[in-house]
Design a protein around this motif. Structure first.
Motif, PDB file in Angstrom:
ATOM      1  N   ARG A  95       1.230   7.505 -10.933  1.00  0.00           N
ATOM      2  CA  ARG A  95       1.761   7.993  -9.663  1.00  0.00           C
ATOM      3  C   ARG A  95       2.453   6.803  -8.993  1.00  0.00           C
ATOM      4  N   PRO A  96       3.694   6.506  -9.394  1.00  0.00           N
ATOM      5  CA  PRO A  96       4.335   5.252  -8.994  1.00  0.00           C
ATOM      6  C   PRO A  96       4.635   5.117  -7.507  1.00  0.00           C
ATOM      7  N   ALA A  97       4.725   6.222  -6.778  1.00  0.00           N
ATOM      8  CA  ALA A  97       5.002   6.156  -5.338  1.00  0.00           C
ATOM      9  C   ALA A  97       3.692   6.190  -4.555  1.00  0.00           C
ATOM     10  N   PRO A  98       3.530   5.347  -3.534  1.00  0.00           N
ATOM     11  CA  PRO A  98       2.321   5.402  -2.706  1.00  0.00           C
ATOM     12  C   PRO A  98       2.195   6.748  -1.988  1.00  0.00           C
ATOM     13  N   PRO A  99       0.986   7.185  -1.714  1.00  0.00           N
ATOM     14  CA  PRO A  99       0.808   8.432  -0.947  1.00  0.00           C
ATOM     15  C   PRO A  99       1.446   8.311   0.433  1.00  0.00           C
ATOM     16  N   ASP A 100       1.842   9.431   0.986  1.00  0.00           N
ATOM     17  CA  ASP A 100       2.545   9.434   2.280  1.00  0.00           C
ATOM     18  C   ASP A 100       1.626   9.785   3.439  1.00  0.00           C
ATOM     19  N   SER A 101       0.331   9.881   3.186  1.00  0.00           N
ATOM     20  CA  SER A 101      -0.611  10.256   4.237  1.00  0.00           C
ATOM     21  C   SER A 101      -1.365   9.030   4.756  1.00  0.00           C
ATOM     22  N   ILE A 102      -1.953   9.158   5.932  1.00  0.00           N
ATOM     23  CA  ILE A 102      -2.744   8.082   6.526  1.00  0.00           C
ATOM     24  C   ILE A 102      -4.072   7.960   5.781  1.00  0.00           C
ATOM     25  N   HIS A 103      -4.440   6.725   5.422  1.00  0.00           N
ATOM     26  CA  HIS A 103      -5.711   6.425   4.778  1.00  0.00           C
ATOM     27  C   HIS A 103      -6.530   5.498   5.674  1.00  0.00           C
ATOM     28  N   ARG A 104      -7.860   5.557   5.494  1.00  0.00           N
ATOM     29  CA  ARG A 104      -8.773   4.694   6.259  1.00  0.00           C
ATOM     30  C   ARG A 104      -9.624   3.903   5.264  1.00  0.00           C
ATOM     31  N   TRP A 105      -9.546   2.580   5.335  1.00  0.00           N
ATOM     32  CA  TRP A 105     -10.283   1.685   4.447  1.00  0.00           C
ATOM     33  C   TRP A 105     -11.622   1.342   5.114  1.00  0.00           C
TER      34      TRP A 105
END
Length: 442
Positions: A95-105
């Protein structure tokens, strides 16, 4: 964690003498996956012999680590939709493109006795700036702790240091760098005598980094002639010196504690994931990408210098005690228990060799319906344990002969890619959905 995607991821050392209530790094004391515990049940299910279990939000393939009654783990929560991970080895997971949603680390601390949350901290929020394989996670690096602080790494975001009560002490930003096919990061940091070491092998600017563990100050940075790898380095305390061993596909390299190269070894497979470790006075290194002919296991003697690569068809030299050119697994690390070296292969086979000589005890034996394995095996109480991606643990006799004793099945929605931790009389198994504590209820 030292676990990565399936498509691709001492007895001679003082650290092995740590109290077994502490499992402070990936694969525990000496990075070996061997525990002294004898009271942990060897049979369990999603309900049987479960002291507690807790659902964990998000996805993370990092292993839990333990200090006394503190359990530390990391996860990344996607506020959008995370694509379901298909199990096994396969093409098409890039999946070469990063996801387009907000993530929480997130960093989470649990109570070892009860499973209750002691604290949780968000270290970053935003859209990912790097990609990962569909099976991987943005939290695949296992934390490490020295009993005063816990150090948590997210390879495309930063390294974060907390005290045991959850107070952030420092952070070191990490630039998101491109990895092969966008598979992401997975190598975990390691600790030694007040220094934190981190190896970032990528497709742009690979390096080995040393930080002051108390302050986070950068002490040195050594460029590496490597492209993407996913192997956690190993601090090898042998009779002659202490060195930092960094597996790589181009070469295994060992450095002194100031970042100067001591020796190198060429002749690895094209993808390197497994963590080195030492036992019986030897260093064990493997690299076994399933698509390569060259899948070696090496047993290295202390004291090497320069290029120690094998010449022509040789399997030994002055510093390579023995080697097997086509015996290494892909994702799992191998396991030495006494004089036996167990090899767990991703597609459900197990072999065993003499750890001192490389001689064969038994050739590849199939685990019935074993399917896919990513997490590394562990040993305790005279048994070898192998967790597959379906959440089934195969329990073998720790013996020169192959003997499958029984299997343990977790919940059907569980996916097992994280390597478990053993702390005192508790076994911690992290799955895609939750963490199980196997042991007697108190």
């Amino acid at each position: 964690m030292k676990t990565v995607i399936s498509f691709l991821f001492l007895l001679t050392t003082p650290s092995f003498a740590l109290a077994q209530s502490d499992w402070s790094q990936f694969r525990g004391p000496g990075s070996r996956g061997v525990a002294e515990a004898t009271q942990i049940p060897d049979r369990w299910s999603a309900t049987e012999n479960v002291a507690w279990k807790r659902d964990i939000p998000g996805r993370g393939w990092s292993s839990p680590v333990v200090w006394n009654d503190h359990v530390f783990l990391t996860t990344v929560i996607n506020t959008g939709t995370t694509e379901e991970a298909k199990k096994g080895l396969y093409f098409g997971g890039n999946r070469p493109a990063p996801p387009d949603s907000i993530h929480r680390w997130m960093v989470i601390c649990l109570d070892l006795k009860s499973g209750e949350i002691r604290w949780e901290r968000q270290v970053h929020e935003g859209k990912p700036k790097s990609a990962i394989h569909v099976k991987s996670s943005f939290a695949s690096e296992t934390p490490v702790t020295d009993g005063e602080r816990v150090y948590c790494c997210f390879g495309s975001v930063g390294i974060f240091c907390f005290d045991l009560e959850g107070n952030e002490l420092w952070r070191h930003d990490l630039e998101p760098l491109p990895t092969r096919y966008g598979w992401g990061n997975a190598a975990s940091p390691v600790l030694h005598q007040g220094k934190l070491y981190y190896c970032n092998d990528n497709d742009q600017a690979s390096y080995l980094l040393a930080l002051d563990a108390r302050s986070g100050k950068e002490l040195w940075r050594t460029p590496r002639d490597e492209e993407s790898n996913w192997a956690t380095p190993f601090v090898w305390e042998n009779d002659l010196r202490t060195e930092l061993v960094t597996p790589g596909s181009e070469a295994v390299r060992s450095y002194d504690l100031d970042g100067k190269e001591l020796w190198s070894l060429r002749g690895m497979s094209s993808i390197t994931i497994a963590t080195p470790y030492a036992a019986n006075g030897l260093l064990y290194i493997t690299s076994g990408y399933v698509g390569d002919q060259e899948r070696p296991i090496y047993a290295i003697k202390p004291g090497a210098s320069g290029d120690i690569s094998l010449q022509d068809e040789a399997t030994t030299n002055d510093f390579i005690a023995w080697s097997l050119p086509q015996a290494a697994p892909y994702n799992p690390s191998t396991l030495v228990s006494e004089d036996r070296l167990f090899v767990l292969y991703d597609r459900g086979l197990v072999a065993c060799y003499n750890a001192k000589t490389g001689g064969e005890f038994f050739d590849q034996k199939r685990l019935p319906r074993g399917r896919a394995f990513t997490s590394s095996p562990w040993a305790m109480d005279g048994k070898i344990f192998c967790l597959n991606e379906d959440g089934i643990t195969f329990v073998l006799k720790d013996s020169d002969e192959f003997e499958l004793l029984h299997t343990n099945q977790l919940a059907e929605d569980d996916m097992g890619m994280s390597t478990p931790a053993i702390a005192g009389e508790r076994l911690l198994i992290r799955t895609s959905s939750r963490i199980y504590c196997i042991g007697d209820r108190e």
